[in-house]
Design a protein around this motif. Structure first.
Motif, PDB file in Angstrom:
ATOM      1  N   GLY A 142       0.779  -1.226   0.000  1.00 30.09           N
ATOM      2  CA  GLY A 142       0.000   0.000   0.000  1.00 30.09           C
ATOM      3  C   GLY A 142       0.812   1.278   0.000  1.00 30.09           C
ATOM      4  N   ARG A 143       2.145   1.166   0.068  1.00 29.23           N
ATOM      5  CA  ARG A 143       2.973   2.381   0.128  1.00 29.23           C
ATOM      6  C   ARG A 143       3.859   2.572  -1.093  1.00 29.23           C
ATOM      7  NH1 ARG A 143       2.179   0.562   5.177  1.00 29.23           N
ATOM      8  NH2 ARG A 143       1.305   2.086   6.638  1.00 29.23           N
ATOM      9  N   GLY A 144       3.917   1.615  -1.975  1.00 25.74           N
ATOM     10  CA  GLY A 144       4.685   1.763  -3.200  1.00 25.74           C
ATOM     11  C   GLY A 144       6.119   2.172  -2.929  1.00 25.74           C
TER      12      GLY A 144
ATOM     13  N   ARG B   1       7.268   6.860   4.449  1.00 21.90           N
ATOM     14  CA  ARG B   1       6.091   6.567   5.281  1.00 21.90           C
ATOM     15  C   ARG B   1       6.094   5.117   5.778  1.00 21.90           C
ATOM     16  NH1 ARG B   1       2.678  10.747   5.391  1.00 21.90           N
ATOM     17  NH2 ARG B   1       2.997  12.358   3.818  1.00 21.90           N
ATOM     18  N   THR B   2       7.254   4.530   5.854  1.00 24.28           N
ATOM     19  CA  THR B   2       7.397   3.181   6.402  1.00 24.28           C
ATOM     20  C   THR B   2       6.652   3.056   7.734  1.00 24.28           C
ATOM     21  OG1 THR B   2       9.499   2.733   5.311  1.00 24.28           O
ATOM     22  CG2 THR B   2       9.095   1.584   7.389  1.00 24.28           C
ATOM     23  N   ALA B   3       5.864   1.984   7.861  1.00 23.87           N
ATOM     24  CA  ALA B   3       5.089   1.773   9.092  1.00 23.87           C
ATOM     25  C   ALA B   3       5.726   0.733  10.005  1.00 23.87           C
ATOM     26  CB  ALA B   3       3.663   1.353   8.747  1.00 23.87           C
ATOM     27  N   THR B   4       6.470  -0.200   9.439  1.00 21.90           N
ATOM     28  CA  THR B   4       7.151  -1.195  10.277  1.00 21.90           C
ATOM     29  C   THR B   4       8.031  -0.456  11.276  1.00 21.90           C
ATOM     30  OG1 THR B   4       7.183  -2.788   8.458  1.00 21.90           O
ATOM     31  CG2 THR B   4       8.737  -3.159  10.256  1.00 21.90           C
ATOM     32  N   HIS B   5       7.883  -0.783  12.550  1.00 17.12           N
ATOM     33  CA  HIS B   5       8.618  -0.006  13.541  1.00 17.12           C
ATOM     34  C   HIS B   5       9.458  -0.899  14.442  1.00 17.12           C
ATOM     35  CE1 HIS B   5       4.653  -0.854  15.376  1.00 17.12           C
ATOM     36  NE2 HIS B   5       5.314  -0.921  16.530  1.00 17.12           N
ATOM     37  N   TYR B   6      10.389  -0.246  15.076  1.00 18.86           N
ATOM     38  CA  TYR B   6      11.386  -0.895  15.931  1.00 18.86           C
ATOM     39  C   TYR B   6      11.225  -0.290  17.310  1.00 18.86           C
ATOM     40  CZ  TYR B   6      16.138  -2.586  17.131  1.00 18.86           C
ATOM     41  OH  TYR B   6      17.227  -3.215  17.676  1.00 18.86           O
ATOM     42  N   ARG B   7      10.658  -1.041  18.223  1.00 19.41           N
ATOM     43  CA  ARG B   7      10.366  -0.476  19.537  1.00 19.41           C
ATOM     44  C   ARG B   7      11.357  -0.996  20.581  1.00 19.41           C
ATOM     45  NH1 ARG B   7       6.927  -4.300  22.156  1.00 19.41           N
ATOM     46  NH2 ARG B   7       5.976  -5.788  20.724  1.00 19.41           N
ATOM     47  N   THR B   8      11.652  -0.144  21.502  1.00 17.56           N
ATOM     48  CA  THR B   8      12.589  -0.484  22.576  1.00 17.56           C
ATOM     49  C   THR B   8      11.892  -0.315  23.913  1.00 17.56           C
ATOM     50  OG1 THR B   8      13.401   1.779  22.625  1.00 17.56           O
ATOM     51  CG2 THR B   8      14.577   0.250  21.215  1.00 17.56           C
TER      52      THR B   8
ATOM     53  N   ARG C 138      12.607  -4.830  19.410  1.00 14.29           N
ATOM     54  CA  ARG C 138      11.633  -5.661  18.715  1.00 14.29           C
ATOM     55  C   ARG C 138      11.158  -4.990  17.420  1.00 14.29           C
ATOM     56  NH1 ARG C 138       9.744  -9.724  22.050  1.00 14.29           N
ATOM     57  NH2 ARG C 138      10.320  -9.506  24.256  1.00 14.29           N
ATOM     58  N   ILE C 139      10.939  -5.822  16.383  1.00 14.68           N
ATOM     59  CA  ILE C 139      10.391  -5.352  15.107  1.00 14.68           C
ATOM     60  C   ILE C 139       8.913  -5.710  15.058  1.00 14.68           C
ATOM     61  CG2 ILE C 139      10.592  -5.408  12.595  1.00 14.68           C
ATOM     62  CD1 ILE C 139      13.382  -6.526  12.878  1.00 14.68           C
ATOM     63  N   GLU C 140       8.108  -4.741  14.643  1.00 10.77           N
ATOM     64  CA  GLU C 140       6.659  -4.941  14.510  1.00 10.77           C
ATOM     65  C   GLU C 140       6.237  -4.388  13.161  1.00 10.77           C
ATOM     66  OE1 GLU C 140       3.217  -6.516  15.817  1.00 10.77           O
ATOM     67  OE2 GLU C 140       4.751  -6.170  17.354  1.00 10.77           O
ATOM     68  N   GLY C 141       5.583  -5.209  12.329  1.00 13.26           N
ATOM     69  CA  GLY C 141       5.108  -4.736  11.032  1.00 13.26           C
ATOM     70  C   GLY C 141       5.375  -5.759   9.940  1.00 13.26           C
ATOM     71  N   GLY C 142       5.230  -5.330   8.690  1.00 14.99           N
ATOM     72  CA  GLY C 142       5.397  -6.264   7.574  1.00 14.99           C
ATOM     73  C   GLY C 142       6.079  -5.634   6.384  1.00 14.99           C
ATOM     74  N   LYS C 143       6.780  -6.465   5.617  1.00 14.19           N
ATOM     75  CA  LYS C 143       7.440  -6.033   4.393  1.00 14.19           C
ATOM     76  C   LYS C 143       6.941  -6.894   3.230  1.00 14.19           C
ATOM     77  CE  LYS C 143      10.056  -2.820   6.160  1.00 14.19           C
ATOM     78  NZ  LYS C 143       9.969  -1.412   5.728  1.00 14.19           N
ATOM     79  N   TRP C 144       6.581  -6.209   2.126  1.00 16.76           N
ATOM     80  CA  TRP C 144       6.005  -6.905   0.968  1.00 16.76           C
ATOM     81  C   TRP C 144       5.977  -5.955  -0.221  1.00 16.76           C
ATOM     82  CZ3 TRP C 144       1.960  -5.943  -2.311  1.00 16.76           C
ATOM     83  CH2 TRP C 144       1.485  -6.997  -3.080  1.00 16.76           C
ATOM     84  N   PRO C 145       6.218  -6.393  -1.453  1.00 15.78           N
ATOM     85  CA  PRO C 145       6.790  -7.684  -1.825  1.00 15.78           C
ATOM     86  C   PRO C 145       8.318  -7.606  -1.766  1.00 15.78           C
ATOM     87  CG  PRO C 145       6.205  -6.474  -3.803  1.00 15.78           C
ATOM     88  CD  PRO C 145       5.848  -5.587  -2.635  1.00 15.78           C
ATOM     89  N   ILE C 146       8.949  -8.647  -1.292  1.00 19.00           N
ATOM     90  CA  ILE C 146      10.392  -8.664  -1.070  1.00 19.00           C
ATOM     91  C   ILE C 146      10.999  -9.896  -1.738  1.00 19.00           C
ATOM     92  CG2 ILE C 146      12.227  -8.705   0.668  1.00 19.00           C
ATOM     93  CD1 ILE C 146      10.555  -6.142   0.735  1.00 19.00           C
ATOM     94  N   ASN C 147      12.051  -9.674  -2.513  1.00 17.35           N
ATOM     95  CA  ASN C 147      12.777 -10.782  -3.140  1.00 17.35           C
ATOM     96  C   ASN C 147      13.545 -11.551  -2.063  1.00 17.35           C
ATOM     97  OD1 ASN C 147      14.103 -12.484  -4.896  1.00 17.35           O
ATOM     98  ND2 ASN C 147      15.403 -10.903  -5.797  1.00 17.35           N
ATOM     99  N   ASN C 148      13.348 -12.859  -2.033  1.00 16.71           N
ATOM    100  CA  ASN C 148      13.994 -13.760  -1.070  1.00 16.71           C
ATOM    101  C   ASN C 148      13.532 -13.527   0.373  1.00 16.71           C
ATOM    102  OD1 ASN C 148      15.444 -15.312  -2.861  1.00 16.71           O
ATOM    103  ND2 ASN C 148      17.319 -14.094  -2.701  1.00 16.71           N
TER     104      ASN C 148
END
Length: 560
Positions: A128-130, A135-142, A147-157
């Motif tokens: 949805g972000r092209g 505007r990356t939504a996947t976040h790294y919280r401490t 910890r990583i929270e979120g998703g990545k798509w589409p990703i090679n390998n």
């Protein structure tokens, strides 16, 4: 033959004759794996055994990479046989570059992973972000742990990869210091804390692992930040300056496949009782396609020489190369598809299926590591620097030596990568003095096209200098950016006419440059009188090269 070309030739010999059952990447497997959308694991494993991945890792971290020319040439050899294999293996180069740029602990941890042959991926895009990675939504919280929270798509390998450099949000606000990079080594993670998204059914590179991953509070070790917190966007933009020109190796491999198909067709096809190669219209059309292949080759290789030798120009050069090379090869495939007719859509007839697959695969290159619009926008951002550089006078002998594919190269210094160049492109700024270095006794057709090209570049520089700066560029800005990319392609051809210590027999003639510059001028809106004759002449030269059993290339030692 330079070391990069020699190493690529070693790989080509290792891969073997693609029509033989003993080859590592066989034509029959290329077709059958594509039909089944099957991942080419055997070929990838064989490339690891040969040691291709060593070219992806800088010397300082235990590999063999000094610049990007060597891995580019090797990936090109694989792509001309099967682009799916090239994409599957070459992704580790792209996925690891951020770590090399950042250095430090992450690079030291990642290097042995890459050297082992384990796949590495690059987690940038989200559903949805092209291309809007800001505007990356996947976040790294401490909250006591990382910890990583979120998703990545589409990703090679995404699924097959052992490790991923993941772009994450570390601040809530949208801004250049809101993102960071995290190295997620799956062997260090709780497998219950992440899950994979299904493989995407793609039109081209059907066997590649194009999938996704969702992180559910996945804990990663505290020292897995790649570079400093808040420097993620900065690192990505610098890394793209290396990955974008490297991606064009895929286009060059695709061009090799298309040129081979056209040469075989014109040699064997008969029409109206005559050989196709004897029909003037066919000779002109084929010659124009060969010119496009040589433009792409010249631009990609000259662009690669910039990486280590003119590193501080790569913010612009990477965008110019990544726009114009895939665009030129796309045009080559469109023309070749019309030229081959029904054969371009069939399989099982004298290699026709290989062309059809390559045509589908080739379309994806333009969107890797920034699509055409993204790269044109990056070029627009450099207009002020280009205008400034045009008022300067580069030292042409030093410039030509730096861009000579056969000359020794400096070792890549990642610290010299800049987000904006100081003075645009030295090569584009040097067009007029480079033209002044051409032999006075050059053929009239070559002199004529050079004159048109020089005039087109002069008008272009005026347009770059005069167009208003704006945060929201319009159609006029993008048209100038497109012409600037074409001007760089033409200037790359001029540079190789003047100095190419790895020149093939074809490159020692001005025929190729006359045809290539005619194509460039046409795309810059300045068609050249007599261009058709230059295309027909290049067609004859390419046929003679083909009949001698050598490759239509500007470089000695390149085989296809």
């Amino acid at each position: 033959m330079s070391g990069a070309f020699a190493r690529a030739l070693d790989l080509d010999r290792h891969l073997g004759d693609a029509t033989s059952t003993a080859a590592i990447i066989r034509d029959s497997d290329t077709i059958s794996f594509d039909e089944r959308s099957e991942f080419p694991q055997v070929a990838v494993d064989a490339l690891n055994e040969w040691g291709l991945q060593r070219s992806y890792v800088p010397i300082e971290f235990g590999g063999e990479m000094t610049d990007v020319l060597a891995p580019m040439l090797q990936i090109r050899h694989i792509a001309r046989r099967d682009m799916t294999v090239a994409v599957a293996h070459g992704k580790s180069f792209l996925g690891a570059v951020c770590a090399w740029v950042a250095g430090g602990t992450s690079a030291k941890h990642l290097a042995p992973i890459v050297l082992s042959g384990a796949p590495v991926s690059w987690g940038l895009t989200e559903q949805g972000r092209g291309s809007d990675i800001l505007r990356t939504a996947t976040h790294y919280r401490t909250d006591g742990t990382m910890r990583i929270e979120g998703g990545k798509w589409p990703i090679n390998n995404a699924t097959r990869g052992r490790a991923m450099c993941v772009l994450v949000r570390t601040r809530n606000e949208i801004g250049p210091r809101s993102l960071s990079l995290v190295l997620a080594d799956k062997e260090e993670l709780d497998p219950a804390s992440f899950e994979y998204r299904p493989k995407v059914q793609t039109h081209g590179i059907k066997g590649a692992d194009i999938s996704g991953i969702d992180w559910h509070g996945t804990e990663v070790p505290a020292d897995r930040l790649v570079g400093e917190s808040g420097k993620g966007l900065d690192l990505v933009l610098r890394a793209l300056q290396l990955t974008r020109p490297t991606c064009t190796a895929l286009s060059l491999g695709g061009a090799d496949r298309a040129v081979e198909a056209v040469l075989d067709f014109v040699t064997n096809r008969r029409l109206y009782g005559r050989r196709l190669l004897d029909l003037p219209e066919a000779a002109t059309d084929a010659g124009a396609m060969f010119a496009d292949a040589l433009i792409a080759e010249a631009t990609a290789i000259v662009g690669a020489r910039h990486v280590a030798n003119l590193t501080d120009e790569m913010a612009l050069i990477s965008a110019l190369v990544k726009y114009v090379v895939p665009a030129t090869v796309d045009a080559l495939y469109r023309d070749a598809t019309r030229f081959l007719g029904a054969r371009s859509q069939l399989s099982g007839i004298a290699g026709a299926g290989l062309f059809e697959k390559a045509a589908r695969d080739n379309r994806v290159v333009g969107i890797f590591d920034g699509n055409s619009v993204v790269n044109l926008h990056a070029i627009v951002n450099e207009f002020q620097s280009v205008a400034k550089g045009a008022r300067q006078h580069p030292e042409t002998a030093q410039l030509l030596n730096a861009l000579d594919p056969g000359a020794p190269t400096a070792t890549l210094d990642f610290t010299r990568l800049r987000l904006i160049t100081r003075a645009g492109s030295s090569l584009v700024s040097a067009v007029e003095p480079l033209v002044g270095m051409l032999p006075a006794e050059s053929p009239p057709a070559f002199n004529r096209v050079v004159k048109v090209f020089t005039s087109a570049v002069a008008v272009l520089i005026q347009d770059v200098s005069s167009i208003p700066r704006t945060a929201a560029p319009g159609a006029a800005h993008f048209d100038i950016a497109r012409r600037l990319a074409e001007a760089f392609a033409g200037a790359s051809c001029l540079a190789l006419v003047l100095q190419n210590s790895s020149a093939s027999g074809l490159a020692n003639e001005t025929v190729w440059a006359t045809a290539a510059l005619s194509r460039v001028c046409q795309r810059m809106g300045r068609p050249v009188q007599g261009a058709a004759a230059s295309y027909a002449e290049l067609h004859e030269l390419a046929l003679a090269t083909h009949h001698r059993g050598t490759t239509v290339s500007l470089f000695d030692g390149w085989t296809a």
